[in-house]
Design a protein around this motif. Structure first.
Motif, short mmCIF file in Angstrom:
data_model
loop_
_atom_site.label_atom_id
_atom_site.label_comp_id
_atom_site.label_asym_id
_atom_site.label_seq_id
_atom_site.Cartn_x
_atom_site.Cartn_y
_atom_site.Cartn_z
N GLU A 101 0.59 -1.26 0.06
CA GLU A 101 0.12 -0.19 0.00
C GLU A 101 0.89 1.50 -0.18
OE1 GLU A 101 0.06 -2.51 2.43
OE2 GLU A 101 -2.03 -2.99 2.72
N PRO A 102 0.53 2.31 -0.76
CA PRO A 102 1.51 3.51 -0.87
C PRO A 102 1.19 4.41 0.26
CG PRO A 102 -0.68 3.67 -2.24
CD PRO A 102 -0.57 2.30 -1.62
N GLU A 103 0.35 4.05 1.06
CA GLU A 103 0.20 4.63 2.39
C GLU A 103 1.48 4.32 3.39
OE1 GLU A 103 -3.74 4.42 0.57
OE2 GLU A 103 -2.31 3.03 1.30
N ARG A 104 2.28 3.36 2.92
CA ARG A 104 3.24 3.03 4.08
C ARG A 104 4.52 3.75 3.83
NH1 ARG A 104 2.34 -2.07 6.44
NH2 ARG A 104 0.59 -3.19 5.77
N PHE A 105 4.40 4.68 2.84
CA PHE A 105 5.70 5.49 2.56
C PHE A 105 5.20 6.83 2.52
CE2 PHE A 105 7.80 8.04 -0.96
CZ PHE A 105 8.87 8.02 -0.28
N ARG A 106 6.04 7.90 3.17
CA ARG A 106 5.81 9.06 3.18
C ARG A 106 7.24 10.16 2.97
NH1 ARG A 106 1.76 9.66 8.20
NH2 ARG A 106 0.10 8.24 7.59
N VAL A 107 6.77 11.13 2.50
CA VAL A 107 7.87 12.10 2.57
C VAL A 107 7.41 13.52 3.55
CG1 VAL A 107 9.29 13.79 1.31
CG2 VAL A 107 8.72 11.63 0.31
N VAL A 108 7.99 13.73 4.60
CA VAL A 108 7.68 14.80 5.68
C VAL A 108 8.83 15.78 5.55
CG1 VAL A 108 7.24 15.03 7.88
CG2 VAL A 108 6.40 12.95 6.69
N TRP A 109 8.31 16.81 5.70
CA TRP A 109 9.33 18.25 5.92
C TRP A 109 9.40 18.52 7.44
CZ3 TRP A 109 10.96 17.26 1.63
CH2 TRP A 109 10.28 17.16 0.51
N CYS A 110 10.47 18.89 7.93
CA CYS A 110 10.82 18.94 9.29
C CYS A 110 11.82 19.91 9.48
CB CYS A 110 10.79 17.85 9.90
SG CYS A 110 11.18 17.70 11.86
N ALA A 111 11.74 21.15 10.05
CA ALA A 111 12.78 22.03 10.51
C ALA A 111 13.63 21.30 11.79
CB ALA A 111 12.52 23.39 10.88
N SER A 112 14.81 21.76 11.81
CA SER A 112 15.76 21.49 13.05
C SER A 112 15.21 21.61 14.42
CB SER A 112 17.06 21.82 13.02
OG SER A 112 17.01 23.23 12.84
N SER A 113 14.24 22.79 14.42
CA SER A 113 13.64 22.95 15.63
C SER A 113 12.40 22.54 15.92
CB SER A 113 13.70 24.75 15.82
OG SER A 113 12.53 24.87 14.89
N GLU A 114 11.95 21.50 15.28
CA GLU A 114 10.45 21.02 15.19
C GLU A 114 10.48 19.43 15.78
OE1 GLU A 114 7.87 22.85 12.00
OE2 GLU A 114 9.35 21.86 11.10
N ALA A 115 10.96 19.35 16.94
CA ALA A 115 11.01 18.09 17.76
C ALA A 115 9.42 17.71 17.85
CB ALA A 115 11.39 18.29 19.06
N GLU A 116 8.59 18.45 17.83
CA GLU A 116 7.11 17.71 18.19
C GLU A 116 6.72 17.45 16.79
OE1 GLU A 116 8.15 21.02 18.82
OE2 GLU A 116 7.92 20.95 21.05
N ARG A 117 7.01 18.15 15.50
CA ARG A 117 6.56 17.58 14.27
C ARG A 117 7.35 16.11 14.03
NH1 ARG A 117 4.17 19.16 9.96
NH2 ARG A 117 5.10 18.44 7.92
N PHE A 118 8.48 16.02 14.34
CA PHE A 118 9.45 14.71 14.26
C PHE A 118 8.63 13.76 14.68
CE2 PHE A 118 12.06 11.44 15.47
CZ PHE A 118 12.69 11.00 14.09
N VAL A 119 8.54 13.81 16.30
CA VAL A 119 7.77 12.93 17.06
C VAL A 119 6.26 12.31 16.46
CG1 VAL A 119 6.72 12.53 19.49
CG2 VAL A 119 9.05 13.29 19.08
#
Length: 137
Positions: A101-119
């Motif tokens: 399923e293609p939903e098993r793969f994503r590309v996500v943008w995240c700035a170095s200051s965005e720990a919350e976004r990473f998590v």
């Protein structure tokens, strides 16, 4: 990718050294928790992640793969993150050929200051994979 355990659900995160990996490091400093099934592979740029690497992660037992890179316009290598995003189509075609399923793969943008976004991206990917595995995707 030797750490992929085929008996467990694993999410492989290819993390840009400059942004996403730094955000993961910041999450660690802040003692923020994300699922232990997340395995981070540091790359210098998300644009370096060849579609074959993604497919290799799946063939080694990964349940999901994230490529996390700098936000558009903030890439340390000018347009590496845009190259990574452009490869999404190729990866989805390869996944379809493998019956994934293609939903098993994503590309996500995240700035170095965005720990919350990473998590949150890691947690969301784990939830998505669990839903797919349970037939709710």
């Amino acid at each position: 990718m030797n750490g992929v355990d085929q008996g467990k659900k694993t999410i492989v995160v290819f993390a840009c050294h400059w942004c996403a990996y730094s955000a993961a490091d910041l999450a660690g400093i802040r003692r923020m928790e994300y699922p232990e099934s997340v395995h981070i592979v540091r790359v210098m740029c998300s644009g370096m992640v060849h579609p074959q690497w993604v497919m290799e992660a799946f063939s080694l037992g990964a349940s999901g793969v994230l490529i996390m890179g700098c936000r558009p316009g903030e890439c340390h290598y000018k347009d590496g993150n845009l190259r990574a995003d452009a490869r999404r189509v190729v990866v989805h075609e390869m996944m379809e050929a493998m019956g994934l399923e293609p939903e098993r793969f994503r590309v996500v943008w995240c700035a170095s200051s965005e720990a919350e976004r990473f998590v949150e991206a890691c947690r969301d990917m784990v939830r998505q994979v669990q839903d797919l595995d349970n037939g709710r995707g």
